[in-house]
Write a protein that holds these residues in place. Sequence first.
Motif, short mmCIF file in Angstrom:
data_model
loop_
_atom_site.label_atom_id
_atom_site.label_comp_id
_atom_site.label_asym_id
_atom_site.label_seq_id
_atom_site.Cartn_x
_atom_site.Cartn_y
_atom_site.Cartn_z
N SER A 36 1.33 -1.29 0.27
CA SER A 36 -0.10 0.10 -0.12
C SER A 36 0.76 1.69 0.10
CB SER A 36 -0.70 -0.07 1.28
OG SER A 36 -2.21 -0.67 1.37
N VAL A 38 -0.06 4.67 1.24
CA VAL A 38 -0.32 5.46 1.88
C VAL A 38 -0.26 6.93 2.49
CG1 VAL A 38 0.12 4.65 3.71
CG2 VAL A 38 -2.53 5.05 3.64
N ARG A 176 -13.06 -4.52 -0.09
CA ARG A 176 -11.82 -4.88 0.56
C ARG A 176 -10.97 -6.48 0.47
NH1 ARG A 176 -10.80 -3.12 7.12
NH2 ARG A 176 -11.19 -1.32 6.14
N TYR A 192 -1.34 -1.15 -3.86
CA TYR A 192 -2.54 -0.17 -3.59
C TYR A 192 -2.29 1.54 -2.95
CZ TYR A 192 -7.67 -0.41 -1.59
OH TYR A 192 -8.63 -0.26 -1.38
N THR A 194 -4.54 4.47 -0.86
CA THR A 194 -5.08 5.33 -0.33
C THR A 194 -4.86 6.01 0.82
OG1 THR A 194 -6.51 3.72 1.13
CG2 THR A 194 -5.10 3.07 1.59
N GLU A 199 -7.64 0.59 5.78
CA GLU A 199 -6.89 -0.13 4.82
C GLU A 199 -5.79 -0.82 4.43
OE1 GLU A 199 -8.62 1.48 1.18
OE2 GLU A 199 -10.91 1.72 2.05
N ALA A 200 -4.63 0.74 4.24
CA ALA A 200 -3.21 0.10 4.35
C ALA A 200 -3.61 -0.91 5.70
CB ALA A 200 -2.79 0.87 4.43
N SER A 204 -1.90 -5.00 3.89
CA SER A 204 -0.71 -4.62 3.14
C SER A 204 -0.28 -5.96 3.78
CB SER A 204 -0.51 -3.71 3.62
OG SER A 204 -1.20 -2.85 2.78
N ILE A 207 3.70 -1.72 3.87
CA ILE A 207 2.70 0.06 3.45
C ILE A 207 4.23 1.17 2.96
CG2 ILE A 207 1.37 1.78 4.77
CD1 ILE A 207 -0.06 -0.58 6.56
#
Length: 358
Positions: A36, A38, A176, A192, A194, A199-200, A204, A207
């Motif tokens: 992710s 982020v 998700r 991904y 975000t 979410e991350a 993940s 990150i």
Amino acid sequence: MTISITSLRKEFPVSSGVEVAVDDINMSIEEGEFISVVGPSGCGKTTTLRCIAGLETPTSGEIVIGGEDVTDIPANKRKLAMMFQNIALYPHMTVEENISYPLKIRGVSRKEQHQQAKEAAEIMQIPELLEKHPGELSGGQRQRAALARTIVQDPEAFLMDEPLSDLDAKLKVEIRKEIQRVHKRVERPTIYVTHDQEEAMTMSDRIFVLNDGQIEQRGTPDELYSEPKNVFVAGFIGNPSMNFLDGKVVDVNRDSISITVEGTQFDFPAHIVGDVSAGDEVVIGFRPEIVNVYPDTEQGDLTGDLSLVERIGDRVLATIDRPSGEVRATVSADNPLDEGEPVSFSFDYSGLHVFDRR
Ligand code: ADP
Ligand code: MG
């Protein structure tokens, strides 16, 4: 299949000169990893992803996908599948036509298109929707169709830019899980993007925390949570977020540190991030989970006014107002706390972080 990004920089011309959207980013993504990116709005997430996709030309830097330098290769030759927030399903086409569209463009036979669209729809558990039009679908079904369309592309990697931000909370969690299921099944690297740290954190393997065009920190969700490298990451990762107090270092050695905060001296085991010596102004960080709140002004180390008590599951989130800002604590619901009353609080010293001021 790995992705490696070296010294990526992207400037946009603006009336005042140039806007540096991405500033010297290095990333390497391993086979099958779910990554992710982020960070807050405007930090350069979309620009980074668009550079990887080939939809933006980097100002400088290099992008290597599966061992091949693709920096100068156009988007349609990169074998990547993208999924965006505003999924553009073609309204005049059926779900099946939408899903198989990337195959049609590639000149795949009709029979094969049909077969693959059907398989992808089955993976996404929407085979009964193939004859419908996007207008007849719910938000979650549209998202499933969009995922199916990325699956048929059999991409070398998936790139997703806030694909869930338009969905309500319940659907977010559902889709998700679908994204994770697809990822496990196809085992292709996924990037991904975000702004939502939760979410991350839940999706993940690793990150990358982005701020102002640069990577502040990279690591597993656990590493970012327990060992944030600076106040930005500490404040961004975790919900409710970390509390901060300003302090001044009295003395520091290898395994302990003494700090004054608002006239009170604290001595605790050192958990120092960065370069800190006696006399320095520092920031003390502590998560709401390690704060104890007392319904009087005597028992704790510091005081404040309890402004809000919110129940979350079997815990309560207590917000304490102080002249220097809020402190939040998650405490047992058995704690006799009344809004509007003066309280005191202390913290588990082993969980304190000391950050140098940058
Ligand atoms: P994020 O996706 O993290 O919200 P973006 O990558 O969209 O951030 O944007 C990063 C920065 O680059 C922002 O300051 C944004 O205004 C700027 N930016 C993005 N695209 C353009 C563009 N086409 N022209 C000028 N500035 C842009
Ligand atoms: Mg964006």
